[in-house]
Design an enzyme around this catalytic site. Structure first.
Site, mmCIF file in Angstrom:
data_model
loop_
_atom_site.group_PDB
_atom_site.id
_atom_site.type_symbol
_atom_site.label_atom_id
_atom_site.label_comp_id
_atom_site.label_asym_id
_atom_site.label_seq_id
_atom_site.Cartn_x
_atom_site.Cartn_y
_atom_site.Cartn_z
ATOM 1 N N ASN A 183 33.616 70.688 23.759
ATOM 2 C CA ASN A 183 32.193 71.018 23.678
ATOM 3 C C ASN A 183 32.091 72.447 23.135
ATOM 4 O O ASN A 183 32.281 73.412 23.867
ATOM 5 C CB ASN A 183 31.565 70.910 25.080
ATOM 6 C CG ASN A 183 30.104 71.327 25.086
ATOM 7 O OD1 ASN A 183 29.489 71.470 24.032
ATOM 8 N ND2 ASN A 183 29.557 71.513 26.268
ATOM 9 N N LYS A 225 29.536 74.001 22.128
ATOM 10 C CA LYS A 225 28.272 74.689 22.450
ATOM 11 C C LYS A 225 27.735 75.378 21.188
ATOM 12 O O LYS A 225 27.870 74.833 20.097
ATOM 13 C CB LYS A 225 28.468 75.652 23.628
ATOM 14 C CG LYS A 225 29.116 74.939 24.817
ATOM 15 C CD LYS A 225 29.100 75.734 26.086
ATOM 16 C CE LYS A 225 29.808 74.947 27.184
ATOM 17 N NZ LYS A 225 29.774 75.602 28.485
ATOM 18 N N HIS A 232 23.909 67.910 30.026
ATOM 19 C CA HIS A 232 24.793 69.033 30.337
ATOM 20 C C HIS A 232 24.039 70.011 31.234
ATOM 21 O O HIS A 232 22.826 70.188 31.092
ATOM 22 C CB HIS A 232 25.241 69.722 29.047
ATOM 23 C CG HIS A 232 26.304 70.740 29.291
ATOM 24 N ND1 HIS A 232 26.016 72.011 29.733
ATOM 25 C CD2 HIS A 232 27.651 70.666 29.198
ATOM 26 C CE1 HIS A 232 27.149 72.672 29.895
ATOM 27 N NE2 HIS A 232 28.150 71.880 29.579
ATOM 28 N N GLU A 290 23.747 73.076 31.202
ATOM 29 C CA GLU A 290 22.975 74.104 30.484
ATOM 30 C C GLU A 290 21.635 73.540 30.013
ATOM 31 O O GLU A 290 20.634 74.243 29.959
ATOM 32 C CB GLU A 290 23.813 74.652 29.312
ATOM 33 C CG GLU A 290 24.908 75.574 29.843
ATOM 34 C CD GLU A 290 26.166 75.633 29.005
ATOM 35 O OE1 GLU A 290 26.131 75.236 27.822
ATOM 36 O OE2 GLU A 290 27.198 76.073 29.545
ATOM 37 N N GLU A 329 30.909 67.960 36.258
ATOM 38 C CA GLU A 329 31.035 69.383 35.974
ATOM 39 C C GLU A 329 30.299 70.182 37.044
ATOM 40 O O GLU A 329 29.085 70.386 36.940
ATOM 41 C CB GLU A 329 30.429 69.701 34.605
ATOM 42 C CG GLU A 329 31.097 68.989 33.457
ATOM 43 C CD GLU A 329 30.928 69.758 32.154
ATOM 44 O OE1 GLU A 329 31.950 70.102 31.543
ATOM 45 O OE2 GLU A 329 29.784 70.037 31.771
ATOM 46 N N GLY A 353 32.360 77.838 32.772
ATOM 47 C CA GLY A 353 32.421 79.148 32.137
ATOM 48 C C GLY A 353 32.735 80.293 33.089
ATOM 49 O O GLY A 353 32.586 81.454 32.728
ATOM 50 N N SER A 389 35.943 75.205 33.364
ATOM 51 C CA SER A 389 37.086 76.129 33.336
ATOM 52 C C SER A 389 38.431 75.425 33.221
ATOM 53 O O SER A 389 39.425 75.862 33.799
ATOM 54 C CB SER A 389 37.052 77.066 34.555
ATOM 55 O OG SER A 389 35.866 77.846 34.532
HETATM 56 P P1 PGA Z 1 33.945 75.605 30.268
HETATM 57 O O1 PGA Z 1 32.670 74.675 29.943
HETATM 58 O O2 PGA Z 1 35.168 74.794 29.936
HETATM 59 O O3 PGA Z 1 33.783 76.796 29.363
HETATM 60 O O4 PGA Z 1 33.880 75.948 31.707
HETATM 61 C C1 PGA Z 1 32.674 73.315 30.241
HETATM 62 C C2 PGA Z 1 31.376 72.701 29.774
HETATM 63 O O5 PGA Z 1 30.336 73.376 29.856
HETATM 64 O O6 PGA Z 1 31.352 71.558 29.319
#
Ligand code: PGA
Length: 260
Positions: A29, A31, A114, A116, A183, A189, A223
């Protein structure tokens, strides 16, 4: 105690991989990162690193919309996903991307819900259900994301949160392939991944909440990096990963996809 917890404690939880697909699934992903030029360079680099592909691993890249073409693999070793889609099929919705457009751009998957999108853009259950329906109309396989916040976890409501987020799938046809990405919001993140045990328990719980699904893969996200990928997959209950930050590095993403 739920069934999954009981099974997990007794060490008898069955190996749970999708029925139709025995492949683990690794989704990058990106982003809001990667210009077209960067995406092309990544694709070339990543292609060299994986050679003829990674046995047992299905690989997907979810670029920003403008870089979908640049991220395509002419040799078909990975497929493409949209990071989001509109709840509408077409019309005067400035800035939106439809399921038809994603399918036309060769996407096989689309990320829906997601965290976000949920937290920064206010996406909620009914809207996400409409997005799932738009994806299905165009033959896109949803990668439906869910997971609890830190507050929900500390309040002991992880289970209730997962159950509520799964209700959004009520109208989604059970016979179609589905990918769920567990998640936990506090792990995205932050550098602080869930423990393999917690990820496995959540995956088992999600499967338990979707008893009619024949082709279901449950990914973990939050992460994931080369250093923790193998242990997170070890319990055989997590079917792969949705990877954010680490997927921006072709070498790291290739290492994660090899961890299975
Ligand atoms: P990350 O993000 O691996 O940077 O923690 C995962 C995601 O948001 O899908």
């Amino acid at each position: 105690m739920s069934l999954s917890t009981a099974l997990f404690r007794s060490g008898q939880a069955p190996r749970r991989r999708a029925n139709d697909s025995d492949m683990r699934l690794f989704v990058a992903n990106w982003k809001m990162h990667m210009t077209r030029r960067q995406a092309s360079a990544y694709a070339e680099d990543f292609g060299e690193r994986i050679g003829d592909g990674i046995p047992g691993a299905e690989i997907v890249i979810a670029p920003p919309f403008t870089a979908i073409d640049a991220a395509r693999d002419p040799h078909g070793r990975w497929s493409l996903a949209g990071q989001n889609l509109s709840e509408h099929a077409a019309g005067p919705f400035t800035g939106e991307i439809s399921g038809e457009m994603l399918a036309d751009a060769d996407c096989r998957y689309v990320i829906v819900g997601h965290s976000e999108r949920r937290t920064l853009f206010g996406e909620d259950g009914p809207r996400l259900a409409r997005k799932l329906a738009r994806a299905r109309e165009r033959g896109l396989v949803p990668i439906y994301c869910l997971g609890e916040t830190r507050e929900q976890r500390e309040a002991g409501s992880t289970d209730a949160t997962l159950a509520r987020q799964i209700e959004t799938l009520a109208e989604d046809p059970a016979g179609e392939p589905l990918v769920i990405a567990y998640e936990p919001v506090w792990a995205i993140g932050t550098g602080l991944a869930a423990t393999p045990r917690d990820a496995a328990l959540a995956a088992a719980r999600i499967v338990e909440l979707l008893p009619k699904r024949r082709d279901l893969r449950v990914l973990y996200g939050g992460s994931v990096k080369p250093g923790n990928a193998a242990e997170l997959l070890d319990g055989e209950r997590v079917d792969g990963f949705l990877v954010g930050g680490a997927s921006l590095d072709a070498g790291a993403f290739a290492a994660i996809a090899r961890a299975g």
